[in-house]
Structures are given as C-alpha cells and as structure tokens.
Design an enzyme around this catalytic site. Structure first.
Site, PDB file in Angstrom:
ATOM      1  CB  ALA A 180      10.820  13.771  -4.461  1.00  0.00           C
ATOM      2  CG  HIS A 210      15.202   5.080  -0.076  1.00  0.00           C
ATOM      3  ND1 HIS A 210      16.170   6.059   0.011  1.00  0.00           N
ATOM      4  CD2 HIS A 210      15.812   3.929   0.281  1.00  0.00           C
ATOM      5  CE1 HIS A 210      17.314   5.508   0.398  1.00  0.00           C
ATOM      6  NE2 HIS A 210      17.124   4.214   0.563  1.00  0.00           N
ATOM      7  CG  HIS A 220      22.968   3.336   4.272  1.00  0.00           C
ATOM      8  ND1 HIS A 220      22.135   2.280   3.995  1.00  0.00           N
ATOM      9  CD2 HIS A 220      22.661   4.299   3.365  1.00  0.00           C
ATOM     10  CE1 HIS A 220      21.354   2.580   2.960  1.00  0.00           C
ATOM     11  NE2 HIS A 220      21.654   3.795   2.549  1.00  0.00           N
ATOM     12  CE  LYS A 264      13.459  13.156  10.170  1.00  0.00           C
ATOM     13  NZ  LYS A 264      14.172  13.338   8.881  1.00  0.00           N
ATOM     14  CD  GLU A 317      20.583   5.532  -0.579  1.00  0.00           C
ATOM     15  OE1 GLU A 317      20.586   5.540   0.670  1.00  0.00           O
ATOM     16  OE2 GLU A 317      20.464   6.562  -1.259  1.00  0.00           O
ATOM     17  CB  THR A 357      16.832   6.349  -4.177  1.00  0.00           C
ATOM     18  OG1 THR A 357      17.115   6.088  -5.551  1.00  0.00           O
ATOM     19  CG2 THR A 357      18.108   6.315  -3.373  1.00  0.00           C
ATOM     20  CB  SER A 407      22.600  -1.232   4.754  1.00  0.00           C
ATOM     21  OG  SER A 407      22.859  -0.005   5.387  1.00  0.00           O
ATOM     22  N   GLY A 424      11.621  14.007   0.816  1.00  0.00           N
ATOM     23  CA  GLY A 424      11.974  14.244  -0.585  1.00  0.00           C
ATOM     24  C   GLY A 424      12.020  15.728  -0.878  1.00  0.00           C
ATOM     25  CG  ASP A 425      14.786  17.843  -1.615  1.00  0.00           C
ATOM     26  OD1 ASP A 425      14.440  18.535  -0.640  1.00  0.00           O
ATOM     27  OD2 ASP A 425      15.789  17.108  -1.613  1.00  0.00           O
ATOM     28  CG  PHE A 438      25.981  13.999  -5.508  1.00  0.00           C
ATOM     29  CD1 PHE A 438      25.044  14.256  -6.496  1.00  0.00           C
ATOM     30  CD2 PHE A 438      26.577  12.738  -5.484  1.00  0.00           C
ATOM     31  CE1 PHE A 438      24.725  13.303  -7.454  1.00  0.00           C
ATOM     32  CE2 PHE A 438      26.271  11.769  -6.429  1.00  0.00           C
ATOM     33  CZ  PHE A 438      25.347  12.057  -7.416  1.00  0.00           C
TER      34      PHE A 438
HETATM   35  P1  FAD Z   1      12.162  16.208   6.861  1.00  0.00           P
HETATM   36  O1  FAD Z   1      12.561  15.375   8.023  1.00  0.00           O
HETATM   37  O2  FAD Z   1      10.706  16.473   6.669  1.00  0.00           O
HETATM   38  O3  FAD Z   1      12.937  17.600   7.007  1.00  0.00           O
HETATM   39  C1  FAD Z   1      12.995  18.526   5.931  1.00  0.00           C
HETATM   40  C2  FAD Z   1      13.297  19.927   6.472  1.00  0.00           C
HETATM   41  O4  FAD Z   1      12.161  20.433   7.140  1.00  0.00           O
HETATM   42  C3  FAD Z   1      14.430  19.991   7.497  1.00  0.00           C
HETATM   43  O5  FAD Z   1      15.071  21.226   7.333  1.00  0.00           O
HETATM   44  C4  FAD Z   1      13.707  19.940   8.825  1.00  0.00           C
HETATM   45  O6  FAD Z   1      14.453  20.547   9.871  1.00  0.00           O
HETATM   46  C5  FAD Z   1      12.427  20.705   8.504  1.00  0.00           C
HETATM   47  N1  FAD Z   1      11.261  20.197   9.242  1.00  0.00           N
HETATM   48  C6  FAD Z   1      10.936  18.905   9.435  1.00  0.00           C
HETATM   49  N2  FAD Z   1       9.769  18.802  10.109  1.00  0.00           N
HETATM   50  C7  FAD Z   1       9.354  20.054  10.310  1.00  0.00           C
HETATM   51  C8  FAD Z   1       8.216  20.601  10.942  1.00  0.00           C
HETATM   52  N3  FAD Z   1       7.264  19.811  11.446  1.00  0.00           N
HETATM   53  N4  FAD Z   1       8.110  21.963  10.978  1.00  0.00           N
HETATM   54  C9  FAD Z   1       9.064  22.755  10.438  1.00  0.00           C
HETATM   55  N5  FAD Z   1      10.166  22.282   9.824  1.00  0.00           N
HETATM   56  C10 FAD Z   1      10.306  20.949   9.770  1.00  0.00           C
HETATM   57  N6  FAD Z   1      15.251  11.958  -1.411  1.00  0.00           N
HETATM   58  C11 FAD Z   1      14.453  11.383  -2.329  1.00  0.00           C
HETATM   59  O7  FAD Z   1      13.729  12.091  -3.019  1.00  0.00           O
HETATM   60  N7  FAD Z   1      14.416  10.036  -2.530  1.00  0.00           N
HETATM   61  C12 FAD Z   1      15.173   9.189  -1.775  1.00  0.00           C
HETATM   62  O8  FAD Z   1      15.120   7.980  -1.969  1.00  0.00           O
HETATM   63  C13 FAD Z   1      16.024   9.749  -0.773  1.00  0.00           C
HETATM   64  N8  FAD Z   1      16.764   8.972   0.027  1.00  0.00           N
HETATM   65  C14 FAD Z   1      17.488   9.533   1.050  1.00  0.00           C
HETATM   66  C15 FAD Z   1      18.172   8.692   1.949  1.00  0.00           C
HETATM   67  C16 FAD Z   1      18.893   9.223   3.012  1.00  0.00           C
HETATM   68  C17 FAD Z   1      19.585   8.291   3.977  1.00  0.00           C
HETATM   69  C18 FAD Z   1      18.984  10.645   3.160  1.00  0.00           C
HETATM   70  C19 FAD Z   1      19.799  11.234   4.284  1.00  0.00           C
HETATM   71  C20 FAD Z   1      18.319  11.479   2.273  1.00  0.00           C
HETATM   72  C21 FAD Z   1      17.562  10.940   1.228  1.00  0.00           C
HETATM   73  N9  FAD Z   1      16.842  11.745   0.337  1.00  0.00           N
HETATM   74  C22 FAD Z   1      16.038  11.173  -0.620  1.00  0.00           C
HETATM   75  C23 FAD Z   1      16.936  13.206   0.422  1.00  0.00           C
HETATM   76  C24 FAD Z   1      15.839  13.816   1.302  1.00  0.00           C
HETATM   77  O9  FAD Z   1      14.567  13.552   0.756  1.00  0.00           O
HETATM   78  C25 FAD Z   1      16.084  15.316   1.369  1.00  0.00           C
HETATM   79  O10 FAD Z   1      17.215  15.568   2.152  1.00  0.00           O
HETATM   80  C26 FAD Z   1      14.911  16.176   1.799  1.00  0.00           C
HETATM   81  O11 FAD Z   1      15.246  17.540   1.578  1.00  0.00           O
HETATM   82  C27 FAD Z   1      14.550  16.053   3.270  1.00  0.00           C
HETATM   83  O12 FAD Z   1      13.970  14.866   3.555  1.00  0.00           O
HETATM   84  P2  FAD Z   1      13.693  14.454   5.097  1.00  0.00           P
HETATM   85  O13 FAD Z   1      12.985  13.172   5.076  1.00  0.00           O
HETATM   86  O14 FAD Z   1      14.932  14.547   5.882  1.00  0.00           O
HETATM   87  O15 FAD Z   1      12.694  15.658   5.509  1.00  0.00           O
END
Ligand code: FAD
Length: 277
Positions: free
Chosen positions: A43, A68, A257, A156, A9, A40, A7, A99-100, A207
């Site tokens: 955020a 995404h 990917h 998740k 991106e 993507t 795939s 997201g961030d 990055f």
């Molecule tokens: P989460 O799974 O929520 O985790 C974030 C942090 O919080 C981790 O440290 C985790 O350990 C912690 N955590 C999770 N759940 C809990 C809980 N319940 N209690 C306490 N701590 C917790 N960003 C974008 O903005 N747009 C995109 O399109 C995008 N695409 C991406 C695609 C891929 C394949 C990847 C790997 C990343 C992508 N990102 C994107 C970046 C991503 O949004 C960031 O890495 C972000 O910081 C974390 O997102 P996550 O979904 O992994 O978060």
C-alpha cells in the site's frame, strides 16, 4: 469430485536471490496447473515496480498473472497509468484492494475504499479486467458491525467485481455463514477461500493479530505447546489445513487461493493430500 480452481499468491521479492528463488517456487507450483499466480502490492506504492516486474516474469513464462492493486495513498493518475501498463502487457485479472496506510504516511490519497477503486477500474478500462476483491468471513477489523462489512462487500461487487478471495481463516463455519449471508443479499459472485498454510507459529500469530483472523484456541494452545519444534508445527499445520480445505470443497467452495509466502512446500503437500495433483 471436480478439481477446484487453485491459485497462488506471492509477494514481490526484494533481492536477486529472492527473484531466483521465487522462479523455482513457481516452477514447482506450475505442475498443479493453477488458475493464476497473484502478486501483492505494498500500500502506498512501496512495491509498485517490483510487483510489476514479478508480474512481467510470470506472464512471460506463459502463466496467468494477477497483480494486486491497492489504492490507499494513491492518485487517479497513478492508478490509471498502472492499469494501462498492465493492459498493454496482456494482463486481464486484477485483485483490487484498499490496502492499509503505511505508518508514517498520512494522506489517504484520492481513494478511500476499495469499491471506489473497482468503479474507477471499470470506468477506465471497461470489462477488460476480471476484478477480484477481498472478503472477510470473520469480518474486517475496522468494520463497525458484521452487517456493515457485508454491505460494504456488496458495494464492491455492485461496483463491478467479478469474484472475491477471502482473508484466511481456520473456522470453516465462518466461511459457510459468510457465503450464505452474501447470497441472502443477492451477491452471486464466487467467493474463494484464502488458505494460509502453517509454517511458523510466531509469524502466524503476528499476521493474525494484524488482520483479525482468528486462530482457534485449540489450535493456538497446540501450536504454542510445540515451541521451537518446527517439524511438529508443520506436521500439525498440514493436517489441520488439509482438513479445512476438504471441508470447504465438500461444502461447495469454488476454489482455493493459497497464501504461499513465496514457498512451495506446504501448498504443494496440501494439494497433493487433497488428491488434486
Ligand atoms: P475495503 O473493502 O475498502 O474495506 C475496508 C474497511 O472499510 C472495512 O472495514 C469495510 O467494512 C469498510 N468500508 C468499505 N467501504 C466502506 C464505505 N463505503 N463506507 C464505510 N466503510 C466502508 N493489502 C495490501 O496492501 N496489498 C495487497 O496486495 C493485499 N492483498 C490482499 C489480498 C487479499 C485476498 C486480502 C483478503 C487482503 C489483502 N490485503 C492487501 C489487505 C487489505 O488491503 C486490507 O485488509 C485492508 O485493510 C482492507 O482492504 P479492502 O480492499 O478489503 O478494503
């Protein structure tokens, strides 16, 4: 050996020229018969319309398109509206992320973590979407401990994610260990490695600092040594990343990917060298 699922991106282009260029890139990559093209999402919703538009174009070309969707800074109403719009369009795969929070934006909105988004998608649309989530073989930079990050990943999947795509990495052992540890926690979802081809060292270093992906010292020193010699950087990158992919597939990775950065060349060349074209 069976061809792994592949795939690609993209990020949503900002200009008409970018849209045109990406259409040409897709055409080149489509010959590899990818499982899907993903797009993507900035955020806080900064690319919301452009992501939707790019997905619409990909879908209209007859390819599987996966938007995404990141939930930070958003509301349930907004996410619900996007899900319904994608469903109506005929999209059935989503990459669900936290997201961030962009700098300058202070409210995290109505979702704190990606597991809440996954639960919300399931509650709103049942089993309609195949949900991908992010996984971190070298661990997410904000995770308190490696084990906490694995437990959060499990959360998740338990919320309804079907499979995961990893952050990129250059150390295959980190991936294999992550998969093994996930299986020990009874996480059975496929974990597809995210592959970042190397095109420009300064960009890669930036990055990697942001997302916590390690560039091993031997690679960093070699790349630094090439300075502005783009040809050498890219030749080295193709060798290293092709070898990484070979190792991952031989070790059981279910697919690859590619983070294309909207360019076809490096991903195409790697897949060709792997013998999957
Ligand atoms: P989460 O799974 O929520 O985790 C974030 C942090 O919080 C981790 O440290 C985790 O350990 C912690 N955590 C999770 N759940 C809990 C809980 N319940 N209690 C306490 N701590 C917790 N960003 C974008 O903005 N747009 C995109 O399109 C995008 N695409 C991406 C695609 C891929 C394949 C990847 C790997 C990343 C992508 N990102 C994107 C970046 C991503 O949004 C960031 O890495 C972000 O910081 C974390 O997102 P996550 O979904 O992994 O978060």
């Amino acid at each position: 050996m069976n061809k792994p699922l592949i795939s690609f991106e993209f990020f949503p282009p900002q200009t008409p020229e970018g849209v045109e260029k990406l259409t040409a890139v897709r055409k080149q990559l489509a010959v590899l018969n990818p499982e899907f093209f993903s797009v993507t999402f900035g955020a806080g919703g900064s690319t919301q319309d452009r992501t939707m538009e790019t997905i619409r174009l990909i879908h209209a070309e007859g390819h599987h398109a996966a938007p995404h969707l990141s939930c930070v800074g958003s509301t349930r109403d907004n996410i619900r509206a996007l899900l319904l719009a994608y469903k109506e369009l005929g999209i059935n795969r989503i990459v669900a992320l936290r997201g961030d929070l962009p700098s300058g934006m202070h409210s995290i909105g109505e979702f704190q973590y990606a597991n809440e988004l996954v639960s919300f998608i399931r509650a709103q649309t049942g089993e309609h979407f195949h949900i991908e989530v992010a996984a971190y073989p070298e661990f997410h930079p904000q995770a308190r401990t490696a084990h906490d990050d694995l437990i959060n990943f499990k959360r998740k999947v338990s919320a309804g994610a079907n499979s995961a795509i990893t952050q990129y990495f250059y150390n295959a052992d980190a991936y294999f260990r992550f998969v093994e540890d996930s299986r020990k926690l009874s996480i059975t979802a496929p974990i597809v490695p995210g592959i970042m081809p190397i095109m420009k060292f300064s960009q890669l270093a930036r990055f990697s600092d942001m997302c916590g992906a390690e560039i091993p010292r031997w690679m960093r020193k070699t790349l630094e040594g090439y300075g502005d010699n783009t040809e050498s950087v890219q030749a080295f990158g193709l060798d290293v990343v092709t070898q990484l992919c070979e190792k991952l597939i031989a070790g059981g990775a279910p697919g690859l990917h590619f983070y294309t950065l909207n360019q076809a060349g490096a991903s195409l060349e790697i897949v060709k060298r792997l013998g999957y074209q």
